[in-house]
Design a protein around this motif. Sequence first.
Motif, PDB file in Angstrom:
ATOM      1  N   GLU A   1       7.317 -42.337  -2.647  1.00 50.63           N
ATOM      2  CA  GLU A   1       6.817 -43.722  -2.683  1.00 50.63           C
ATOM      3  C   GLU A   1       7.001 -44.148  -4.152  1.00 50.63           C
ATOM      4  O   GLU A   1       6.645 -43.226  -4.938  1.00 50.63           O
ATOM      5  N   THR A   2       7.551 -45.303  -4.306  1.00 49.63           N
ATOM      6  CA  THR A   2       7.305 -46.021  -5.801  1.00 49.63           C
ATOM      7  C   THR A   2       6.748 -47.316  -5.392  1.00 49.63           C
ATOM      8  O   THR A   2       7.573 -48.226  -4.715  1.00 49.63           O
ATOM      9  N   PRO A   3       5.815 -47.721  -6.071  1.00 49.11           N
ATOM     10  CA  PRO A   3       4.901 -46.685  -6.783  1.00 49.11           C
ATOM     11  C   PRO A   3       4.075 -45.741  -5.894  1.00 49.11           C
ATOM     12  O   PRO A   3       3.977 -46.292  -4.805  1.00 49.11           O
ATOM     13  N   GLY A   4       3.695 -44.947  -6.367  1.00 49.72           N
ATOM     14  CA  GLY A   4       2.807 -43.918  -5.563  1.00 49.72           C
ATOM     15  C   GLY A   4       1.351 -44.317  -5.486  1.00 49.72           C
ATOM     16  O   GLY A   4       0.725 -45.129  -6.071  1.00 49.72           O
ATOM     17  N   ARG A   5       0.783 -43.651  -4.269  1.00 50.20           N
ATOM     18  CA  ARG A   5      -0.503 -43.955  -4.027  1.00 50.20           C
ATOM     19  C   ARG A   5      -1.292 -42.781  -4.318  1.00 50.20           C
ATOM     20  O   ARG A   5      -0.865 -41.578  -3.931  1.00 50.20           O
ATOM     21  N   GLU A   6      -2.519 -42.978  -5.107  1.00 50.46           N
ATOM     22  CA  GLU A   6      -3.274 -41.646  -5.522  1.00 50.46           C
ATOM     23  C   GLU A   6      -4.119 -41.170  -3.968  1.00 50.46           C
ATOM     24  O   GLU A   6      -4.655 -42.250  -3.339  1.00 50.46           O
ATOM     25  N   LEU A   7      -4.051 -40.004  -3.970  1.00 50.11           N
ATOM     26  CA  LEU A   7      -5.181 -39.576  -2.886  1.00 50.11           C
ATOM     27  C   LEU A   7      -5.615 -38.075  -3.140  1.00 50.11           C
ATOM     28  O   LEU A   7      -4.828 -37.473  -3.922  1.00 50.11           O
ATOM     29  N   THR A   8      -6.684 -37.941  -2.197  1.00 55.48           N
ATOM     30  CA  THR A   8      -7.331 -36.625  -2.836  1.00 55.48           C
ATOM     31  C   THR A   8      -6.824 -35.591  -1.661  1.00 55.48           C
ATOM     32  O   THR A   8      -6.957 -35.999  -0.327  1.00 55.48           O
ATOM     33  N   VAL A   9      -6.283 -34.532  -1.878  1.00 58.75           N
ATOM     34  CA  VAL A   9      -5.898 -33.323  -0.944  1.00 58.75           C
ATOM     35  C   VAL A   9      -6.942 -31.937  -1.270  1.00 58.75           C
ATOM     36  O   VAL A   9      -6.977 -31.837  -2.602  1.00 58.75           O
ATOM     37  N   THR A  10      -7.481 -31.456  -0.258  1.00 53.11           N
ATOM     38  CA  THR A  10      -8.174 -30.494  -0.607  1.00 53.11           C
ATOM     39  C   THR A  10      -7.444 -29.196   0.183  1.00 53.11           C
ATOM     40  O   THR A  10      -7.306 -29.322   1.464  1.00 53.11           O
ATOM     41  N   ILE A  11      -7.192 -28.280  -0.664  1.00 43.02           N
ATOM     42  CA  ILE A  11      -6.511 -26.851  -0.013  1.00 43.02           C
ATOM     43  C   ILE A  11      -7.824 -26.026   0.063  1.00 43.02           C
ATOM     44  O   ILE A  11      -8.364 -25.547  -0.918  1.00 43.02           O
TER      45      ILE A  11
ATOM     46  N   TYR B   1       2.963 -32.742   3.744  1.00 43.53           N
ATOM     47  CA  TYR B   1       3.965 -33.396   4.271  1.00 43.53           C
ATOM     48  C   TYR B   1       2.987 -34.453   5.368  1.00 43.53           C
ATOM     49  O   TYR B   1       3.612 -35.949   5.316  1.00 43.53           O
ATOM     50  N   LYS B   2       2.329 -34.281   5.791  1.00 46.70           N
ATOM     51  CA  LYS B   2       1.213 -35.102   6.866  1.00 46.70           C
ATOM     52  C   LYS B   2       0.815 -36.256   5.826  1.00 46.70           C
ATOM     53  O   LYS B   2       0.466 -37.462   6.357  1.00 46.70           O
ATOM     54  N   GLN B   3       0.142 -35.932   4.822  1.00 41.75           N
ATOM     55  CA  GLN B   3      -0.264 -36.759   3.907  1.00 41.75           C
ATOM     56  C   GLN B   3       0.596 -37.543   2.949  1.00 41.75           C
ATOM     57  O   GLN B   3       0.119 -38.525   2.163  1.00 41.75           O
ATOM     58  N   GLY B   4       1.826 -37.556   3.187  1.00 40.42           N
ATOM     59  CA  GLY B   4       2.828 -38.155   2.412  1.00 40.42           C
ATOM     60  C   GLY B   4       3.108 -37.605   0.975  1.00 40.42           C
ATOM     61  O   GLY B   4       3.925 -38.500   0.576  1.00 40.42           O
TER      62      GLY B   4
ATOM     63  N   LEU C   1      -6.312 -34.464  -7.172  1.00 40.85           N
ATOM     64  CA  LEU C   1      -5.888 -35.724  -7.018  1.00 40.85           C
ATOM     65  C   LEU C   1      -4.446 -35.803  -7.173  1.00 40.85           C
ATOM     66  O   LEU C   1      -3.929 -35.684  -8.303  1.00 40.85           O
ATOM     67  N   LEU C   2      -3.792 -36.026  -6.144  1.00 37.80           N
ATOM     68  CA  LEU C   2      -2.266 -36.127  -6.104  1.00 37.80           C
ATOM     69  C   LEU C   2      -1.837 -37.474  -5.927  1.00 37.80           C
ATOM     70  O   LEU C   2      -2.654 -38.435  -6.075  1.00 37.80           O
ATOM     71  N   SER C   3      -0.656 -37.747  -5.832  1.00 33.90           N
ATOM     72  CA  SER C   3       0.187 -39.148  -5.741  1.00 33.90           C
ATOM     73  C   SER C   3       1.386 -38.879  -4.984  1.00 33.90           C
ATOM     74  O   SER C   3       1.874 -37.892  -4.931  1.00 33.90           O
ATOM     75  N   THR C   4       1.604 -40.036  -4.136  1.00 34.29           N
ATOM     76  CA  THR C   4       2.757 -39.827  -3.408  1.00 34.29           C
ATOM     77  C   THR C   4       3.984 -40.641  -4.464  1.00 34.29           C
ATOM     78  O   THR C   4       5.113 -40.521  -3.961  1.00 34.29           O
TER      79      THR C   4
END
Length: 337
Positions: free
Chosen positions: A33-43, A57-60, A87-90
């Motif tokens: 995505e542009t601009p990207g969305r920040e989201l928290t991903v827990t591994i 993939y599910k979280q985009g 803290l990642l981003s699309t």
Amino acid sequence: MIRRVLAAFVLLVLAASGYVAWRAHQFLTVPPETPGRELTVTIEPGSGFEQIAGQLYKQGVVTDPLAFKLLARYTGQDSKLKAGEYLLSTGLTPQKVLDLLASGQAVLYKLSVPEGLTMVQIARLAEQAGLGTAASFDKAARDKELLARYGVPADTAEGYLFPETYRFTRKPGNDARQVVEAMLAQFRKAAAKVWPQDPPQGKALHEAVILASIVEKETGQGSERARIAGVFTNRLNRKMLLQTDPTIIYGLGEKFDGNLKRVHLDDPRNPYNTYQHPGLPPGPICNPGLEALKAAASPETTDFLYFVAKNDGSHQFSKTLDEHNAAVARYQLRKGK
């Protein structure tokens, strides 16, 4: 005819190759995505790469889990991803996502612990910061093996949880053990500054920490700490009762309502009642900072045996009971009127 078929086949192969190359280029260089969305991903610990790729993939975060897997295998990062909260981003490219997950640069949460808090209060702070439950903090702070590892000569970590600003990643299971360990480790570093040559151990260390905890609760004035430590040291040497209110308050615990009464001072059932029990209380009454520890290690040499608050943050020190009573009348009884 055959030549036409071969030519068509070659064209198809070239077209397919070009399409694959174009798709690969798109995957590698164009974020989802542009601009990207920040989201928290827990591994979670123990997650396999396919599971991680599917989650992303599910979280985009990635557009093609198979291509992501091939990229990770090609770069050798498929076995290097670390568990944690990120803290990642699309708006990130797949390679950047891989680099972040392989680096272990998980989200850090700040925990600021001021001087003078009790173990119970720090446990609540840790829970509020999302770094584990207060119950798990308390359990770790009473773990005999952990305490022995850090040289704590007591049954709990009270007094040895060094006040500081810390940053932690959140651990799975909502366990605050890492917070307790970090604070105990920081205490050892602080102790090395206070006693650089010959740090005390066992009972001597514990008594120093107890005294430091009392000093911490008695004054916020840095210039007074060593003098107050000297007053208590003088009283201990003369077998006088310490008669310090903060120890009683600590012993009352949750029962203390903010109003210290005569009945509290007269109650011998409180083991922390230094109006009734001689010597130092059974343990620290808070977790002291570096300056209070230094004061306890090097008390100021004076003839003072008493002090009273002057209601401006400082204290009046006295050598005799008569002087002290006069100071109390001046600064406390007048205040009451």
